[in-house]
Design a protein around this motif. Structure first.
Motif, PDB file in Angstrom:
ATOM      1  N   MET A   1       0.845  -1.179   0.000  1.00 27.55           N
ATOM      2  CA  MET A   1       0.000   0.000   0.000  1.00 27.55           C
ATOM      3  C   MET A   1       0.884   1.234   0.000  1.00 27.55           C
ATOM      4  O   MET A   1       1.953   1.268   0.606  1.00 27.55           O
ATOM      5  CB  MET A   1      -0.908  -0.006   1.226  1.00 27.55           C
ATOM      6  CG  MET A   1      -1.901   1.127   1.222  1.00 27.55           C
ATOM      7  SD  MET A   1      -3.104   1.024   2.556  1.00 27.55           S
ATOM      8  CE  MET A   1      -2.131   1.563   3.918  1.00 27.55           C
ATOM      9  N   PHE A   2       0.425   2.264  -0.683  1.00 24.58           N
ATOM     10  CA  PHE A   2       1.140   3.524  -0.790  1.00 24.58           C
ATOM     11  C   PHE A   2       0.264   4.649  -0.232  1.00 24.58           C
ATOM     12  O   PHE A   2      -0.901   4.436   0.078  1.00 24.58           O
ATOM     13  CB  PHE A   2       1.484   3.808  -2.260  1.00 24.58           C
ATOM     14  CG  PHE A   2       2.264   2.704  -2.914  1.00 24.58           C
ATOM     15  CD1 PHE A   2       3.645   2.640  -2.800  1.00 24.58           C
ATOM     16  CD2 PHE A   2       1.613   1.715  -3.642  1.00 24.58           C
ATOM     17  CE1 PHE A   2       4.353   1.612  -3.400  1.00 24.58           C
ATOM     18  CE2 PHE A   2       2.317   0.687  -4.243  1.00 24.58           C
ATOM     19  CZ  PHE A   2       3.702   0.638  -4.118  1.00 24.58           C
ATOM     20  N   THR A   3       0.837   5.834  -0.119  1.00 26.49           N
ATOM     21  CA  THR A   3       0.080   6.978   0.379  1.00 26.49           C
ATOM     22  C   THR A   3      -0.036   8.096  -0.644  1.00 26.49           C
ATOM     23  O   THR A   3      -0.781   9.036  -0.439  1.00 26.49           O
ATOM     24  CB  THR A   3       0.740   7.570   1.649  1.00 26.49           C
ATOM     25  OG1 THR A   3       2.022   8.082   1.298  1.00 26.49           O
ATOM     26  CG2 THR A   3       0.856   6.527   2.736  1.00 26.49           C
ATOM     27  N   GLY A   4       0.723   8.008  -1.744  1.00 27.08           N
ATOM     28  CA  GLY A   4       0.685   9.062  -2.747  1.00 27.08           C
ATOM     29  C   GLY A   4       1.582  10.235  -2.413  1.00 27.08           C
ATOM     30  O   GLY A   4       1.485  11.292  -3.037  1.00 27.08           O
ATOM     31  N   ILE A   5       2.467  10.083  -1.433  1.00 29.32           N
ATOM     32  CA  ILE A   5       3.443  11.123  -1.099  1.00 29.32           C
ATOM     33  C   ILE A   5       4.748  10.745  -1.801  1.00 29.32           C
ATOM     34  O   ILE A   5       5.416   9.789  -1.421  1.00 29.32           O
ATOM     35  CB  ILE A   5       3.647  11.246   0.430  1.00 29.32           C
ATOM     36  CG1 ILE A   5       2.304  11.515   1.120  1.00 29.32           C
ATOM     37  CG2 ILE A   5       4.670  12.331   0.741  1.00 29.32           C
ATOM     38  CD1 ILE A   5       1.580  12.780   0.679  1.00 29.32           C
ATOM     39  N   ILE A   6       5.093  11.485  -2.834  1.00 37.14           N
ATOM     40  CA  ILE A   6       6.240  11.156  -3.686  1.00 37.14           C
ATOM     41  C   ILE A   6       7.537  11.388  -2.911  1.00 37.14           C
ATOM     42  O   ILE A   6       7.740  12.429  -2.302  1.00 37.14           O
ATOM     43  CB  ILE A   6       6.226  11.999  -4.974  1.00 37.14           C
ATOM     44  CG1 ILE A   6       4.897  11.814  -5.726  1.00 37.14           C
ATOM     45  CG2 ILE A   6       7.424  11.665  -5.877  1.00 37.14           C
ATOM     46  CD1 ILE A   6       4.521  10.390  -6.024  1.00 37.14           C
ATOM     47  N   GLU A   7       8.435  10.380  -2.964  1.00 39.44           N
ATOM     48  CA  GLU A   7       9.710  10.465  -2.251  1.00 39.44           C
ATOM     49  C   GLU A   7      10.830  11.043  -3.099  1.00 39.44           C
ATOM     50  O   GLU A   7      11.726  11.709  -2.594  1.00 39.44           O
ATOM     51  CB  GLU A   7      10.170   9.066  -1.833  1.00 39.44           C
ATOM     52  CG  GLU A   7       9.365   8.426  -0.758  1.00 39.44           C
ATOM     53  CD  GLU A   7       9.995   7.115  -0.365  1.00 39.44           C
ATOM     54  OE1 GLU A   7      11.065   7.140   0.279  1.00 39.44           O
ATOM     55  OE2 GLU A   7       9.436   6.074  -0.716  1.00 39.44           O
ATOM     56  N   GLU A   8      10.813  10.740  -4.374  1.00 37.84           N
ATOM     57  CA  GLU A   8      11.997  10.975  -5.195  1.00 37.84           C
ATOM     58  C   GLU A   8      11.594  10.948  -6.662  1.00 37.84           C
ATOM     59  O   GLU A   8      10.593  10.347  -7.029  1.00 37.84           O
ATOM     60  CB  GLU A   8      12.989   9.829  -4.912  1.00 37.84           C
ATOM     61  CG  GLU A   8      14.263   9.836  -5.688  1.00 37.84           C
ATOM     62  CD  GLU A   8      15.262  10.849  -5.159  1.00 37.84           C
ATOM     63  OE1 GLU A   8      16.012  11.371  -5.989  1.00 37.84           O
ATOM     64  OE2 GLU A   8      15.283  11.109  -3.946  1.00 37.84           O
TER      65      GLU A   8
END
Length: 194
Positions: A1-8
């Protein structure tokens, strides 16, 4: 699962076709932290790391993924949004994102708003958006600000604009869209009940 907060932002280094599959080799700042068999969202598409070689790693997209996303249009040198899976002990900053793209949308307009940007997108599927609801565009968790039939707009703050693929986006570009999972379940239940 992801949160949609882009890391890079990752950069595509090599593209290799094998049958109906495409292998993408990319590089990013956290390659050394990756593991083979790890899920990683690329512009919102959950792909499995299949090889790591120094600063580069490789993921494979199968035919089903290629049909539902814009991956078949990717070119060497392109930058893509990256997000690793959400850790179980982490903060939940965005919304529930599965990394399972629903459809491709087209950027219809980009309007500068004196410190932010409005991006309008159109799509052809029967999915819906709601005002102030969540939407994932190329993996970024965003809030819908203008929900219409088969189109919506989002506003992008300067930080997001500078640190994601939005700063390189142009009118006419295709993007990967994942609609809110809770909304999709509610729509399906309502449809089944008539």
């Amino acid at each position: 699962m992801f949160t949609g907060i882009i890391e890079e932002l990752g950069e595509i280094k090599q593209i290799e076709h094998e049958g109906s599959n495409i292998h993408f080799t990319l590089s990013c700042a956290f390659t050394k932290e990756l593991k083979v068999d790890q899920s990683l969202a690329h512009n919102g598409v959950c792909l499995t790391v299949v090889q790591i070689d120094g600063e580069d790693y490789t993921v494979t997209a199968i035919d089903e993924t290629l049909k539902k996303t814009d991956l078949s249009e990717w070119k060497v040198g392109r930058k893509v949004n990256l997000e690793r899976c959400m850790p179980a002990n982490g903060r939940f900053d965005g919304h529930i994102v599965q990394g399972h793209v629903d459809t491709i949308a087209t950027c219809e307009s980009i309007t500068e708003k004196d410190g932010s940007w409005e991006f309008r997108f159109s799509y052809t599927s029967d999915d819906i958006t709601v005002e102030k609801g969540s939407i994932t565009v190329n993996g970024a968790s965003l809030t819908v600000v203008d929900s219409k039939d088969k189109s919506f707009a989002v506003h992008i703050i300067p930080y997001t604009y500078d640190h994601t693929v939005f700063h390189q986006m142009k009118v006419g570009d295709k993007v990967n869209i994942e609609f809110d999972i809770i909304g999709k379940y509610i729509a399906k239940i309502m449809k089944q009940r008539g």
